[in-house]
Design a protein around this motif. Structure first.
Motif, PDB file in Angstrom:
ATOM      1  N   TYR A 319     -77.130   4.696   2.765  1.00 36.57           N
ATOM      2  CA  TYR A 319     -76.002   4.828   1.839  1.00 36.57           C
ATOM      3  C   TYR A 319     -74.710   4.299   2.464  1.00 36.57           C
ATOM      4  CZ  TYR A 319     -79.306   8.019  -0.438  1.00 36.57           C
ATOM      5  OH  TYR A 319     -80.415   8.571  -1.017  1.00 36.57           O
ATOM      6  N   LYS A 320     -74.536   4.561   3.747  1.00 37.43           N
ATOM      7  CA  LYS A 320     -73.363   4.046   4.453  1.00 37.43           C
ATOM      8  C   LYS A 320     -73.308   2.531   4.361  1.00 37.43           C
ATOM      9  CE  LYS A 320     -71.519   3.605   9.161  1.00 37.43           C
ATOM     10  NZ  LYS A 320     -71.743   3.972  10.595  1.00 37.43           N
ATOM     11  N   ARG A 321     -74.460   1.891   4.507  1.00 36.77           N
ATOM     12  CA  ARG A 321     -74.520   0.426   4.438  1.00 36.77           C
ATOM     13  C   ARG A 321     -74.109  -0.084   3.061  1.00 36.77           C
ATOM     14  NH1 ARG A 321     -79.940  -3.297   5.021  1.00 36.77           N
ATOM     15  NH2 ARG A 321     -78.919  -5.241   5.647  1.00 36.77           N
ATOM     16  N   PHE A 322     -74.587   0.574   2.013  1.00 37.23           N
ATOM     17  CA  PHE A 322     -74.233   0.167   0.650  1.00 37.23           C
ATOM     18  C   PHE A 322     -72.740   0.357   0.390  1.00 37.23           C
ATOM     19  CE2 PHE A 322     -78.762   0.483  -0.060  1.00 37.23           C
ATOM     20  CZ  PHE A 322     -79.017  -0.410  -1.084  1.00 37.23           C
ATOM     21  N   VAL A 323     -72.244   1.533   0.714  1.00 42.61           N
ATOM     22  CA  VAL A 323     -70.852   1.866   0.409  1.00 42.61           C
ATOM     23  C   VAL A 323     -69.902   0.979   1.210  1.00 42.61           C
ATOM     24  CG1 VAL A 323     -69.119   3.686   0.518  1.00 42.61           C
ATOM     25  CG2 VAL A 323     -71.432   4.233  -0.240  1.00 42.61           C
ATOM     26  N   SER A 324     -70.198   0.772   2.477  1.00 46.48           N
ATOM     27  CA  SER A 324     -69.341  -0.065   3.332  1.00 46.48           C
ATOM     28  C   SER A 324     -69.294  -1.502   2.823  1.00 46.48           C
ATOM     29  CB  SER A 324     -69.842  -0.048   4.775  1.00 46.48           C
ATOM     30  OG  SER A 324     -69.854   1.253   5.304  1.00 46.48           O
ATOM     31  N   ALA A 325     -70.440  -2.005   2.350  1.00 47.60           N
ATOM     32  CA  ALA A 325     -70.521  -3.407   1.939  1.00 47.60           C
ATOM     33  C   ALA A 325     -69.658  -3.717   0.727  1.00 47.60           C
ATOM     34  CB  ALA A 325     -71.977  -3.777   1.643  1.00 47.60           C
ATOM     35  N   MET A 326     -69.357  -2.709  -0.095  1.00 42.16           N
ATOM     36  CA  MET A 326     -68.646  -2.960  -1.342  1.00 42.16           C
ATOM     37  C   MET A 326     -67.126  -2.947  -1.194  1.00 42.16           C
ATOM     38  SD  MET A 326     -70.923  -3.863  -3.355  1.00 42.16           S
ATOM     39  CE  MET A 326     -69.898  -4.063  -4.812  1.00 42.16           C
ATOM     40  N   ASN A 327     -66.617  -2.762   0.026  1.00 41.48           N
ATOM     41  CA  ASN A 327     -65.184  -2.948   0.285  1.00 41.48           C
ATOM     42  C   ASN A 327     -64.284  -2.181  -0.685  1.00 41.48           C
ATOM     43  OD1 ASN A 327     -65.763  -4.822   2.392  1.00 41.48           O
ATOM     44  ND2 ASN A 327     -66.112  -6.402   0.848  1.00 41.48           N
ATOM     45  N   GLU A 328     -64.504  -0.884  -0.755  1.00 42.60           N
ATOM     46  CA  GLU A 328     -63.669   0.018  -1.574  1.00 42.60           C
ATOM     47  C   GLU A 328     -63.891  -0.135  -3.073  1.00 42.60           C
ATOM     48  OE1 GLU A 328     -61.949   2.566  -0.453  1.00 42.60           O
ATOM     49  OE2 GLU A 328     -62.552   2.022   1.585  1.00 42.60           O
ATOM     50  N   GLN A 329     -64.833  -0.983  -3.479  1.00 42.09           N
ATOM     51  CA  GLN A 329     -65.217  -0.984  -4.891  1.00 42.09           C
ATOM     52  C   GLN A 329     -66.149   0.204  -5.130  1.00 42.09           C
ATOM     53  OE1 GLN A 329     -66.854  -5.019  -5.134  1.00 42.09           O
ATOM     54  NE2 GLN A 329     -65.128  -5.650  -6.393  1.00 42.09           N
ATOM     55  N   ARG A 330     -66.107   0.753  -6.319  1.00 39.89           N
ATOM     56  CA  ARG A 330     -66.857   1.979  -6.594  1.00 39.89           C
ATOM     57  C   ARG A 330     -68.364   1.731  -6.548  1.00 39.89           C
ATOM     58  NH1 ARG A 330     -64.562   4.859 -11.411  1.00 39.89           N
ATOM     59  NH2 ARG A 330     -65.267   3.005 -12.520  1.00 39.89           N
ATOM     60  N   VAL A 331     -69.063   2.657  -5.893  1.00 41.33           N
ATOM     61  CA  VAL A 331     -70.529   2.664  -5.852  1.00 41.33           C
ATOM     62  C   VAL A 331     -70.992   3.960  -6.501  1.00 41.33           C
ATOM     63  CG1 VAL A 331     -72.585   2.727  -4.380  1.00 41.33           C
ATOM     64  CG2 VAL A 331     -70.633   1.278  -3.750  1.00 41.33           C
ATOM     65  N   VAL A 332     -71.701   3.856  -7.633  1.00 40.87           N
ATOM     66  CA  VAL A 332     -72.197   5.035  -8.339  1.00 40.87           C
ATOM     67  C   VAL A 332     -73.658   5.246  -7.953  1.00 40.87           C
ATOM     68  CG1 VAL A 332     -72.544   6.161 -10.561  1.00 40.87           C
ATOM     69  CG2 VAL A 332     -70.614   4.582 -10.256  1.00 40.87           C
ATOM     70  N   ALA A 333     -73.904   6.256  -7.138  1.00 42.92           N
ATOM     71  CA  ALA A 333     -75.260   6.538  -6.666  1.00 42.92           C
ATOM     72  C   ALA A 333     -75.916   7.576  -7.562  1.00 42.92           C
ATOM     73  CB  ALA A 333     -75.229   7.028  -5.226  1.00 42.92           C
ATOM     74  N   ARG A 334     -77.093   7.246  -8.053  1.00 45.70           N
ATOM     75  CA  ARG A 334     -77.876   8.187  -8.857  1.00 45.70           C
ATOM     76  C   ARG A 334     -78.830   8.942  -7.941  1.00 45.70           C
ATOM     77  NH1 ARG A 334     -81.847   5.454 -13.016  1.00 45.70           N
ATOM     78  NH2 ARG A 334     -83.001   5.080 -11.086  1.00 45.70           N
ATOM     79  N   THR A 335     -78.820  10.256  -8.008  1.00 43.65           N
ATOM     80  CA  THR A 335     -79.749  11.023  -7.191  1.00 43.65           C
ATOM     81  C   THR A 335     -81.177  10.720  -7.632  1.00 43.65           C
ATOM     82  OG1 THR A 335     -79.586  12.977  -8.629  1.00 43.65           O
ATOM     83  CG2 THR A 335     -78.087  12.841  -6.734  1.00 43.65           C
ATOM     84  N   LEU A 336     -82.127  11.113  -6.793  1.00 49.59           N
ATOM     85  CA  LEU A 336     -83.529  10.729  -6.955  1.00 49.59           C
ATOM     86  C   LEU A 336     -84.020  10.940  -8.379  1.00 49.59           C
ATOM     87  CD1 LEU A 336     -86.098   9.739  -5.523  1.00 49.59           C
ATOM     88  CD2 LEU A 336     -86.611  12.132  -5.009  1.00 49.59           C
TER      89      LEU A 336
END
Length: 576
Positions: A319-336
């Motif tokens: 998750y850190k990799r995904f969130v960091s890659a988007m450069n402060e753009q919103r990442v909406v994570a859906r739980t399992l």
């Protein structure tokens, strides 16, 4: 006389060239047993080693031709070969069932495909199945001493026609000669789309009987914009599509200029257009295609093809990799979101006659907090590396949302007490997929930070229809006035409480639905990255105020067909 075939547009563009059929090798296997298990295990190891060497070579070639996105896809296949669990399962079958190496490989492949097999257009699972099939073919080719087809042998400009084109097939393409792709199987999967789009190849997939109707040398028009293939077209059709191809190139040039700009309508209304992603390769694709965020991060990728649940640390790093890659753009994570068409070997689920209406998604999470809590902790820890939002899938009642939110708050408090940083501005919302929630949206809106409308399930439940069932698929109607009324009701209820609304189903990139959704006030559109710039361009051309009469007439129409005609009248751009 020309023949019109239709399928799914997987990669945009128009091309005209003769057909070249890519014939699959015969890798059929009969059930066989062995008295020398050690010999079969040695054969297996040799086939894996040879396959890995070939894939490493193709990875280097993909880097030269296609860039890092394609390399990631092929490296995923190398990781499958390196997976000790896979090899152990095959070796166990050889030793316990006395299978030959090739029969054991086939049986283990069948097991995994039962987990990954695509149902109801689940693109991530279908992509996983495609990768596994590709790897298995390569291993079996060595065990059976059969050569795989080599697309690199093409020595003239042509359109490949095949039952299936794999990522490794695409890595062997010679860009001088491959003009386009037509396949009988497949959907708009991220892996296939990434490879064909990177080469700027028009592609139409899921074209029934293409390999039997089309013959080597037949002149083809491949319309990757509308999902059409014309076999032996007339002179008039050729001339018409040459003109369309020129217009499309001009449109693409305009789209490119939108990448670094905000999505704003002609009357100044700001919208956000994000991507649906299931792997990190999808994130790279989304960034290059002008995504303004991730509207749906499918977290199931961490759980698939594993015998054990991922640890909190493994999830946190991902998750850190995904969130960091988007450069402060919103990442909406859906739980399992498992159950229904998505099964996990490490999570025992009861047999159900109707799993789509049964024990799935948040219902499993609340019943099995040992699964939900580590995931929430990992997401909370990752939140400090960017802008993260969390949403719960398949919420049916306010009590369910409150229970899930309470678990999230508990884990947040524990982390903070332990001195672990957590972002202060995490938005917590829910997927809106159940009609009962839409009816009660004004009440749900008091508790959520946002809604993300899962239009695929919402429409299926609204019409009591399985869109994967061809007998009733005609009832799946995104433009039906009942759908439009429900969506408008949700948006109005959310806005009354100062909350935003997104949509992450297929309806969000339907060019006929986009003008209606804009006029209703949808805040965020999320979709496959290949559609982002097209939708952003359409939004840029339209005036939301001038679309209000269209919405009024559409919600009072009687049929989806009537709505489509209205959209064509008010917004002629949708037919381009």
């Amino acid at each position: 006389m020309s023949i019109l075939l239709t399928g799914l547009a997987a990669s945009s563009g128009i091309t005209i060239a003769p057909a070249h059929l890519l014939v699959e090798s015969d890798l059929s296997i009969k059930k066989q047993h062995t008295a020398d298990e050690n010999h079969e295990v040695a054969r297996l190891h040799d086939s894996f080693a040879l396959s890995k060497t070939e894939l490493q070579h193709l990875s280097k070639r993909a880097h030269e031709l296609l860039g890092q996105r394609a390399v990631t896809i092929i490296d995923t296949q190398i990781a499958i070969l390196d997976d000790p669990t896979l090899q152990k399962k095959i070796i166990d079958r050889i030793n316990s069932h006395h299978d030959t190496a090739e029969w054991a490989v086939k049986r283990v492949e069948d097991y995994y495909l039962s987990v990954f097999e695509r149902k109801n257009d689940n693109e991530y699972l279908y992509a996983r199945a495609t990768a596994l099939r590709d790897v298995t073919k390569r291993v079996l080719s060595h065990l059976l001493n059969v050569s795989l087809p080599d697309p690199g042998l093409l020595d003239h400009r042509a359109i490949f026609v095949a039952n299936n084109i794999t990522p490794t097939d695409t890595a062997q393409f010679d860009k001088r000669y491959v003009a386009g792709i037509v396949t009988t199987s497949g959907g708009r999967t991220s892996h296939f789309t990434i490879m064909s789009k990177t080469l700027s190849l028009p592609a139409v997939v899921g074209v029934k009987n293409a390999t039997t109707i089309i013959h080597d040398g037949d002149l083809l028009i491949v319309d990757g914009i509308h999902g059409k293939v014309i076999v032996n077209p007339t002179k008039e059709e050729v001339e018409h599509y040459r003109l369309l191809a020129g217009k499309f190139i001009q449109e693409q040039q305009k789209w490119g200029a939108l990448k670094d700009k905000q999505t704003v309508s002609a009357d100044g209304r700001r919208f956000e257009v994000g991507a649906n992603v299931g792997t990190f390769a999808d994130v790279i694709d989304a960034q290059e295609d002008g995504a303004e965020g991730i509207g749906l991060l499918r977290t199931e990728f961490l759980y698939m093809s594993k015998d054990e649940l991922p640890t909190e640390e493994q999830q946190f790093n991902a998750y850190k990799r995904f969130v960091s890659a988007m450069n402060e753009q919103r990442v909406v994570a859906r739980t399992l979101d498992i159950g229904g068409d998505k099964k996990l070997g490490m999570v025992a689920l009861p047999h159900e006659d109707n799993p789509y209406l049964g024990f799935r998604a948040i219902r499993i999470g609340l019943a099995r907090p040992e699964i939900l809590r580590p995931q929430l902790r990992a997401l909370l820890r990752a939140s400090v590396y960017g802008r993260l939002a969390i949403m719960f899938p398949m919420i049916a009642t306010i009590e369910e949302f409150q229970a899930a939110r309470a678990i999230l708050d508990e884990e947040k408090e524990k982390l903070e007490q332990a001195g672990i940083q957590v972002a202060k501005n995490i938005e917590v919302g829910m997927m809106l997929e159940i009609p009962a929630v839409a009816v009660m949206a004004e009440h749900f809106a008091k508790y959520v930070d946002f809604f993300s409308i899962g239009s695929n399930d919402l429409i299926q439940y609204l019409f009591a229809v399985d869109r994967g069932n061809q007998q009733v698929a005609y009832l799946y109607q995104e433009l039906h006035p009942a759908v439009l009324r429900m969506v408008r009701q949700v948006i109005e209820a959310a806005h009354a409480e100062g909350k935003w609304v997104g949509m992450c189903g297929e309806m969000a990139n339907n060019p006929y639905a986009v003008p209606l959704l804009m006029a209703m006030g949808l805040d965020e559109f999320s979709m496959s990255s290949s559609q982002i710039l097209r939708v952003r361009s359409l939004i840029n051309q339209l005036n939301t105020r001038k679309l209000q009469p269209l919405v009024h007439r559409a919600i009072h129409a009687e049929t989806a067909a009537a709505v489509q005609k209205l959209v064509e009248k008010y917004v002629p751009q949708v037919k381009l």
